[in-house]
Scaffold this motif. Structure first.
Motif, PDB file in Angstrom:
ATOM      1  N   LYS B 114       5.572  -4.860  -3.932  1.00 20.99           N
ATOM      2  CA  LYS B 114       6.405  -5.330  -3.431  1.00 20.99           C
ATOM      3  C   LYS B 114       7.480  -5.065  -4.452  1.00 20.99           C
ATOM      4  O   LYS B 114       7.541  -5.213  -5.742  1.00 20.99           O
ATOM      5  CB  LYS B 114       6.339  -6.727  -3.469  1.00 20.99           C
ATOM      6  CG  LYS B 114       5.770  -7.616  -2.210  1.00 20.99           C
ATOM      7  CD  LYS B 114       5.898  -8.884  -2.578  1.00 20.99           C
ATOM      8  CE  LYS B 114       4.804  -9.371  -1.208  1.00 20.99           C
ATOM      9  NZ  LYS B 114       4.463 -10.953  -1.137  1.00 20.99           N
ATOM     10  N   GLY B 115       9.138  -4.865  -4.023  1.00 25.98           N
ATOM     11  CA  GLY B 115       9.864  -4.634  -5.068  1.00 25.98           C
ATOM     12  C   GLY B 115      10.623  -5.776  -5.628  1.00 25.98           C
ATOM     13  O   GLY B 115      10.743  -6.862  -4.835  1.00 25.98           O
ATOM     14  N   LYS B 116      10.874  -5.766  -6.750  1.00 22.77           N
ATOM     15  CA  LYS B 116      11.545  -6.966  -7.552  1.00 22.77           C
ATOM     16  C   LYS B 116      12.895  -6.696  -7.857  1.00 22.77           C
ATOM     17  O   LYS B 116      13.420  -7.536  -8.456  1.00 22.77           O
ATOM     18  CB  LYS B 116      10.423  -7.444  -8.878  1.00 22.77           C
ATOM     19  CG  LYS B 116       8.978  -7.418  -8.251  1.00 22.77           C
ATOM     20  CD  LYS B 116       8.763  -8.833  -7.667  1.00 22.77           C
ATOM     21  CE  LYS B 116       7.122  -9.067  -7.400  1.00 22.77           C
ATOM     22  NZ  LYS B 116       6.948 -10.024  -6.622  1.00 22.77           N
ATOM     23  N   GLY B 117      13.355  -5.478  -7.867  1.00 25.23           N
ATOM     24  CA  GLY B 117      14.457  -5.204  -8.408  1.00 25.23           C
ATOM     25  C   GLY B 117      14.617  -4.942  -9.728  1.00 25.23           C
ATOM     26  O   GLY B 117      13.469  -4.718 -10.379  1.00 25.23           O
ATOM     27  N   PRO B 195      -1.982  -4.124  -2.974  1.00 26.11           N
ATOM     28  CA  PRO B 195      -0.504  -4.192  -3.081  1.00 26.11           C
ATOM     29  C   PRO B 195       0.496  -3.865  -1.849  1.00 26.11           C
ATOM     30  O   PRO B 195      -0.095  -3.230  -0.724  1.00 26.11           O
ATOM     31  CB  PRO B 195      -0.232  -2.870  -4.158  1.00 26.11           C
ATOM     32  CG  PRO B 195      -1.405  -2.010  -3.943  1.00 26.11           C
ATOM     33  CD  PRO B 195      -2.339  -2.885  -3.603  1.00 26.11           C
ATOM     34  N   GLY B 196       1.476  -4.307  -1.845  1.00 23.46           N
ATOM     35  CA  GLY B 196       2.409  -4.528  -0.677  1.00 23.46           C
ATOM     36  C   GLY B 196       2.623  -5.573   0.070  1.00 23.46           C
ATOM     37  O   GLY B 196       2.055  -6.703  -0.147  1.00 23.46           O
ATOM     38  N   HIS B 197       3.709  -5.645   0.846  1.00 20.63           N
ATOM     39  CA  HIS B 197       4.095  -6.686   1.882  1.00 20.63           C
ATOM     40  C   HIS B 197       3.412  -6.756   2.882  1.00 20.63           C
ATOM     41  O   HIS B 197       2.528  -5.765   3.118  1.00 20.63           O
ATOM     42  CB  HIS B 197       5.531  -6.504   1.920  1.00 20.63           C
ATOM     43  CG  HIS B 197       6.053  -5.593   2.630  1.00 20.63           C
ATOM     44  ND1 HIS B 197       6.105  -5.244   4.069  1.00 20.63           N
ATOM     45  CD2 HIS B 197       6.581  -4.387   2.146  1.00 20.63           C
ATOM     46  CE1 HIS B 197       6.482  -4.161   4.509  1.00 20.63           C
ATOM     47  NE2 HIS B 197       6.889  -3.701   3.278  1.00 20.63           N
ATOM     48  N   LYS B 198       3.369  -7.818   3.635  1.00 21.47           N
ATOM     49  CA  LYS B 198       2.800  -7.822   5.087  1.00 21.47           C
ATOM     50  C   LYS B 198       3.326  -6.819   6.095  1.00 21.47           C
ATOM     51  O   LYS B 198       4.480  -6.562   6.082  1.00 21.47           O
ATOM     52  CB  LYS B 198       2.870  -9.276   5.789  1.00 21.47           C
ATOM     53  CG  LYS B 198       1.924 -10.095   5.039  1.00 21.47           C
ATOM     54  CD  LYS B 198       2.141 -11.434   5.305  1.00 21.47           C
ATOM     55  CE  LYS B 198       1.727 -12.586   4.819  1.00 21.47           C
ATOM     56  NZ  LYS B 198       1.913 -13.932   5.046  1.00 21.47           N
TER      57      LYS B 198
END
Lengths: 118, 206
Positions: B114-117, B195-198
């Protein structure tokens, strides 16, 4: 999301636990493994919270054991729970009965709810 | 290495035979299509390219449409190459998860986290910040502190941990266990987090 529900319905859901609410007095028969022997321990107390949803739903039972308050949390769907018996229905006004932790003796009692048969 | 492309559905927990609760990630792995077969003679290495998830023709580039035409399949969204696949398959065949995995297998899961910026050092590297709000300090609670000495070496060393883009990176989780398989719905349950979003693509390899 539906697939998660499918997994839970297939693998974990059990329907033999009776319905109860915070404030109720319950006896939980909990299976304990000692070596290769298995015995059942009965844990009796007041339900002070019901938490979570689906597979991870749990309830917490508080009892006073030799003067010391003990709280145990059980998953609803745990295979180690042999059964739950509801002893008393309690009359309470909130969902989480944390206020019981500060009270002892007579103050820590929960009023019983009178249930009339229709 | 054998593998399959799946999609992360979400997490839940199940009980093992001892009544112990284990957190699992549910991954939906529909049968993958073989879109290219690479062999030693022509490509200098052996590999299978697998694809999954139907795409619309209008959203597929013409070069890719030609590629799918060669494999005689519909356009697909995700293509991944697996080197040295141990199961022999021909172009256009489908491969399902129960051909590769069994319950109890140890697998790796690869996904894009997931990207957190752009994040500071406290979140990105677990620094504790410089600290106090009082004792003459101001605005230093999440600061990185010193990044090196003075006139010698007169530079900041390469690899010095600083703030920057966090997440949204390919991550491989190793040695996860296949706890359960539900072939009727193409679901595979893997212990722990992935890792990763749904809905993100996840590569499971053995």
């Amino acid at each position: 999301m539906d697939s998660i529900k499918y997994v839970q319905d297939q693998l974990i859901k059990r329907n033999d636990i009776p319905e109860f609410k915070p404030g109720d007095n319950v006896s939980v028969s909990y299976k304990i493994k000692e070596g290769d022997k298995e015995r059942v321990q009965i844990y009796k107390g007041d339900v002070i919270k019901i938490q979570g949803e689906g597979a991870t739903k749990t309830f917490t039972v508080r009892r006073i054991a030799s003067g010391v308050g003990v709280e145990r949390t059980f998953p609803f769907n745990s295979p180690n729970i042999g059964g739950v018996v509801v002893n008393k229905r309690g009359k309470v006004r909130r969902a989480k009965l944390y206020y019981l932790r500060e009270r002892t003796g007579k103050q820590a009692r929960i009023k019983e709810k009178k249930v009339f048969k229709k | 290495m054998n593998g399959i492309i799946g999609k992360k559905v979400g997490m839940t927990s199940i009980f093992d035979e001892n009544g112990k609760m284990i957190a699992v990630t549910v991954i939906e792995a529909e049968p993958n299509v073989v879109t290219q077969v690479k062999i030693e003679d022509t490509d200098n290495y052996n590999a299978l390219q697998l694809g999954v998830d139907k795409a619309k023709v209008k959203n597929t580039t013409k070069p890719l449409l030609g590629h799918f035409k060669n494999a005689k399949t519909d356009p697909l969204r995700k293509l991944i190459e697996f080197r040295d696949f141990e199961i022999n398959k021909n172009l256009g065949d489908t491969i399902s998860m129960d051909e590769i995995f069994q319950e109890g297998d140890i697998v790796n899961a690869i996904g894009i986290s997931k990207g957190k910026g752009f994040q500071g050092v406290v979140k990105r590297h677990g620094f504790h910040g410089v600290g106090d709000m009082t004792h003459g300090q101001k605005d230093r609670q999440r600061a990185p502190g010193s990044i090196g000495a003075a006139s010698y070496p007169a530079r900041v060393f390469k690899g010095m941990r600083m703030g920057g883009q966090t997440g949204n990176k390919r991550i491989k989780m190793e040695n996860l266990k296949v706890v359960k398989m539900l072939p009727e719905k193409n679901l595979i349950l893997i212990s722990g987090a992935v890792p990763g979003h749904k809905g993100a693509y996840v590569i499971i390899e053995k």
